[in-house]
Design a protein around this motif. Structure first.
Motif, mmCIF file in Angstrom:
data_model
loop_
_atom_site.group_PDB
_atom_site.id
_atom_site.type_symbol
_atom_site.label_atom_id
_atom_site.label_comp_id
_atom_site.label_asym_id
_atom_site.label_seq_id
_atom_site.Cartn_x
_atom_site.Cartn_y
_atom_site.Cartn_z
ATOM 1 N N ARG A 35 0.819 -1.213 0.000
ATOM 2 C CA ARG A 35 0.000 0.000 0.000
ATOM 3 C C ARG A 35 0.857 1.269 0.000
ATOM 4 O O ARG A 35 0.347 2.370 0.128
ATOM 5 C CB ARG A 35 -0.903 0.014 1.227
ATOM 6 C CG ARG A 35 -1.907 -1.131 1.269
ATOM 7 C CD ARG A 35 -2.851 -0.997 2.469
ATOM 8 N NE ARG A 35 -3.867 -2.028 2.496
ATOM 9 C CZ ARG A 35 -3.737 -3.218 3.055
ATOM 10 N NH1 ARG A 35 -2.591 -3.518 3.658
ATOM 11 N NH2 ARG A 35 -4.707 -4.097 3.030
ATOM 12 N N PHE A 36 2.148 1.111 -0.108
ATOM 13 C CA PHE A 36 3.045 2.270 -0.060
ATOM 14 C C PHE A 36 4.075 2.130 -1.173
ATOM 15 O O PHE A 36 4.399 1.025 -1.602
ATOM 16 C CB PHE A 36 3.733 2.372 1.312
ATOM 17 C CG PHE A 36 4.436 1.109 1.727
ATOM 18 C CD1 PHE A 36 5.740 0.846 1.321
ATOM 19 C CD2 PHE A 36 3.792 0.161 2.521
ATOM 20 C CE1 PHE A 36 6.381 -0.306 1.695
ATOM 21 C CE2 PHE A 36 4.439 -1.006 2.897
ATOM 22 C CZ PHE A 36 5.735 -1.240 2.488
ATOM 23 N N PRO A 37 4.593 3.249 -1.618
ATOM 24 C CA PRO A 37 5.608 3.176 -2.683
ATOM 25 C C PRO A 37 6.952 2.738 -2.126
ATOM 26 O O PRO A 37 7.222 2.841 -0.923
ATOM 27 C CB PRO A 37 5.668 4.607 -3.198
ATOM 28 C CG PRO A 37 5.270 5.436 -2.020
ATOM 29 C CD PRO A 37 4.237 4.639 -1.282
ATOM 30 N N CYS A 38 7.755 2.230 -2.980
ATOM 31 C CA CYS A 38 9.095 1.801 -2.591
ATOM 32 C C CYS A 38 9.831 2.958 -1.915
ATOM 33 O O CYS A 38 9.835 4.097 -2.406
ATOM 34 C CB CYS A 38 9.857 1.339 -3.833
ATOM 35 S SG CYS A 38 11.539 0.776 -3.482
ATOM 36 N N GLY A 39 10.436 2.687 -0.740
ATOM 37 C CA GLY A 39 11.201 3.690 -0.013
ATOM 38 C C GLY A 39 10.435 4.358 1.096
ATOM 39 O O GLY A 39 11.017 5.080 1.910
#
Length: 705
Positions: A671-675
């Protein structure tokens, strides 16, 4: 006094007083329904799924068959031997009886029999045991009158059928069918003159004419056979040359040799399975039905698969004997419905030194064992189901202090933060402990019980529960794993396909849909299966390219090692361990038990991991099984499983530069972008530099026209 019986009977039969006396003695003669062959004690047969006999259970080994399924050879030989005037007398042969009495009186013995077939039926099936064995005048008088009355009520065919289904032929065989099977491995309808003439002589004194007994008893049975053949010659059923040829054959030698090749009555190959079936049927129908009801119990067992499983358990014990292994177990099941295809409860059923009769597949609580790291699967499944983690989530394999307790891994190393997929494949302890802490014991145990594992967990709140020290039933453990294989349905280990009574009436039949409750989603099952392919690829070589999923488990101090898993159409659990008879452990490795006192049950071996069981027992069994069966196609993902591109930095989604992973759509996907979600101490995320675009070659100008 015996002479008085003849005189009195002859007088009475010619007078009107006969009517009253017959009414007195025969008034309680049972109806034909009460003594007909359908109500006789009959043998129960336990069969495998293909109809092969596993074991016969009986108080009296008997299979009732109608007269037309009993060889005419045996009928004729029996009449010639026991009652030559059978079809002419009225139930009592008074001439023969008088001759027998005269012989007995002059020789002061009871060697000359005078009873007709009808009298023997009365003695064996009408009179109670105590009365039949008494030698009083009234008993003999009653027998004679009842024989006369039976002849008036029943046909000769009914009486002969009763006799041939009730008489004792020795070696536990009652009736012609059981005798034919016991002595010659044929049906009563198939008996030859040679076989029939031999059997016809046995009822006179079964224990004295035992061909499988002492040399003297074998000689006596041969002499009795000669007498029967002589009787058949006398009545004209055989010629003298025919009788001599039969007597000179090797019938008895072959019969005795075949007997020696038979396994023991309780075959150790199937003994644990038979014990389980016996307890199941006894509980449902009672002991009398089990041992006297003539049931046909068709089980789920496949004898070929059973032999294969037994072979590889024994091979594993031999392979690791130097490490202290002395026993093991295997259960093979259809994951779709719980049918048990093979059950090996120990390496040697008859070995008391390893408590061999205890069923280590866990069909009774005495055989429950710790399952080691194979328990971790429930922890990860519960966390995935709750959306707390994904296969790409980075788990803590760095910090060993959890809730004030210090833990270490099986190799004493730390790998930092690794994905859930890698943690499960490598069976790392710390990631599983941290995940259990995050998911909560109640959630994990609730899932465990919903999948059909009935064991009460000692301390659900303790994170070490995920390491599998609680004793579980191997059968329930395998059934729980099967839910991940079959689309999410709970199954119950089942041993019986069908039970019919002596008349052929079906008492019960296996219903694959009974209790077929969906307890996890097909999507969760597929993701868990895909994750469980990791250990197979890592440790089991060529199986990694097949549709095979599995997990190892090793208990503390190597007291038990297990490998458990499945393909799309078969589920298998195998274990190796050391067990002693008695309270103490003599495996030689008791010093390894630092956190508990070793005992006969808890005996450490030398270093023995679940992966060792996988390599030496589980894998070769599966390879041999599929050498005889077609490998199934790989599992198909259900609609709710999606593939996303994620990065190795923190498992977040990314458009390029990462790798593909599967997720539970809408439940456990990134549910979150990479990083955006670094683990503690991780360097800041640096997005990968975009690859330079390739230079565009100039296009030539069009030629003028």
């Amino acid at each position: 006094m015996i002479s008085l019986i003849i005189t009195a009977t002859a007088t009475l039969l010619g007078t009107g007083a006969t009517i009253g006396i017959v009414d007195y003695f025969a008034g309680d003669l049972p109806s034909i329904d009460a003594i007909q062959t359908a109500n006789l004690s009959q043998t129960t047969r336990i069969l495998d799924r293909n109809g092969n006999l596993i074991e016969a259970l009986y108080h009296e080994n008997r299979t009732v068959v109608p007269l037309d399924r009993i060889s005419l050879h045996l009928q004729r030989a029996t009449i010639a031997t026991e009652d030559r005037t059978f079809y002419d007398n009225s139930g009592v042969d008074y001439r023969r009886l008088a001759i027998a009495i005269l012989y007995d009186l002059t020789h002061r013995t009871a060697a000359q029999g005078g009873s007709t077939i009808t009298q023997q039926v009365v003695k064996n099936d009408v009179l109670d045991t105590e009365e039949a064995q008494s030698r009083t005048i009234s008993r003999k008088f009653r027998e004679l009158l009842l024989a006369e009355e039976m002849e008036r009520r029943y046909t000769k065919q009914q009486i002969l059928e009763l006799y041939l289904n009730t008489i004792n032929y020795g070696n536990g065989a009652y009736g012609a069918e059981a005798a034919a099977e016991t002595y010659f491995r044929v049906h009563a309808s198939e008996l030859s003159w040679a076989q029939a003439s031999f059997l016809a002589g046995l009822p006179q004194a079964p224990s004295d004419y035992d061909p499988f007994g002492t040399p003297d008893e074998l000689d006596a049975s041969r002499a009795r056979w000669r007498q029967v053949l002589d009787s058949l010659v006398t009545v004209g059923d055989l010629s003298r040359p025919q009788a001599d040829q039969i007597y000179g054959s090797d019938l008895l030698a072959k019969m005795v040799a075949a007997r020696k090749l038979l396994p023991a009555a309780h075959s150790p190959l199937t003994a644990h399975f038979v014990d389980y079936v016996v307890q199941y049927v006894k509980k449902r129908y009672g002991e009398q039905a089990l041992y006297e009801g003539g049931l046909t119990i068709t089980t789920t067992l496949d004898l070929g698969t059973q032999a294969m499983a037994d072979k590889w358990v024994k091979a594993g014990v031999r392979t690791y004997a130097k490490r202290g292994v002395n026993t093991g177990a295997m259960l093979v099941m259809n994951p779709a419905d719980g049918e048990i295809l093979a059950m090996v409860g120990s390496a040697d059923y008859n070995n008391t030194g390893i408590r061999g009769q205890i069923n280590l597949t866990g069909m009774d609580p005495l055989g429950w064992r710790g399952v080691g790291s194979s328990f971790k699967v429930y922890t990860y499944a519960a966390a995935l189901q709750a959306g707390l983690v994904t296969p790409a989530t980075l788990l803590n394999d760095q910090t060993g202090v959890i809730g004030g307790h210090t833990f270490s891994d099986w190799d004493g190393k730390h790998e930092g933060y690794i994905t859930l997929r890698a943690a499960l494949a490598q069976s790392r302890n710390l990631p599983a402990l941290w995940t259990y802490s995050q998911a909560g014991g109640d959630r994990v145990v609730s899932l465990l019980h919903s999948l059909g594992v009935s064991a009460q967990i000692e301390n659900p709140a303790g994170v070490s529960t995920t390491l599998g020290h609680d004793a579980l039933s191997m059968a329930e453990h395998l059934a729980a794993y099967s839910a991940f294989d079959n689309g999410g349905y709970r199954v119950t280990p089942s041993a019986v396909l069908r039970i019919t009574d002596a008349s052929g009436k079906v008492l019960e039949a296996f219903d694959a849909n009974f209790g077929h409750v969906q307890v996890v989603s097909p999507e969760l099952g597929y993701v868990m299966t895909d994750l469980l392919r990791g250990p197979v690829k890592l440790y089991l070589g060529g199986l990694g390219g097949r549709a095979v999923a599995g997990k190892s488990g090793t208990t503390e101090a190597y007291t038990g090692s297990i490998f458990i898993g499945y393909t799309p159409n078969v589920a298998v659990a195998a274990s190796l361990m050391h067990i002693n008879d008695g309270p103490k452990c003599n495996s030689g490795y008791a010093y390894l038990a630092t956190n508990f006192p070793p005992s006969g049950w808890q005996c450490p071996t030398s270093v023995l991991f679940g992966e060792n069981v996988g390599v030496s027992v589980w894998k070769p069994f599966l390879e041999e099984y599929y050498a005889k069966h077609a490998w199934p196609p790989i599992w198909t993902p259900p609609p709710g499983v999606v593939t996303r591109h994620v990065c190795s930095y923190d498992g977040g989604y990314i458009t390029s530069g990462g790798y593909n992973e599967i997720f539970l759509k809408g439940v456990a996907e990134p549910r979150f972008p990479c990083g955006a979600n670094p683990y503690p101490g991780e360097p800041p995320y640096v997005p990968p530099k975009p690859s330079p675009s390739p230079a565009v070659s100039p296009q030539p100008s069009p030629s003028p026209h």
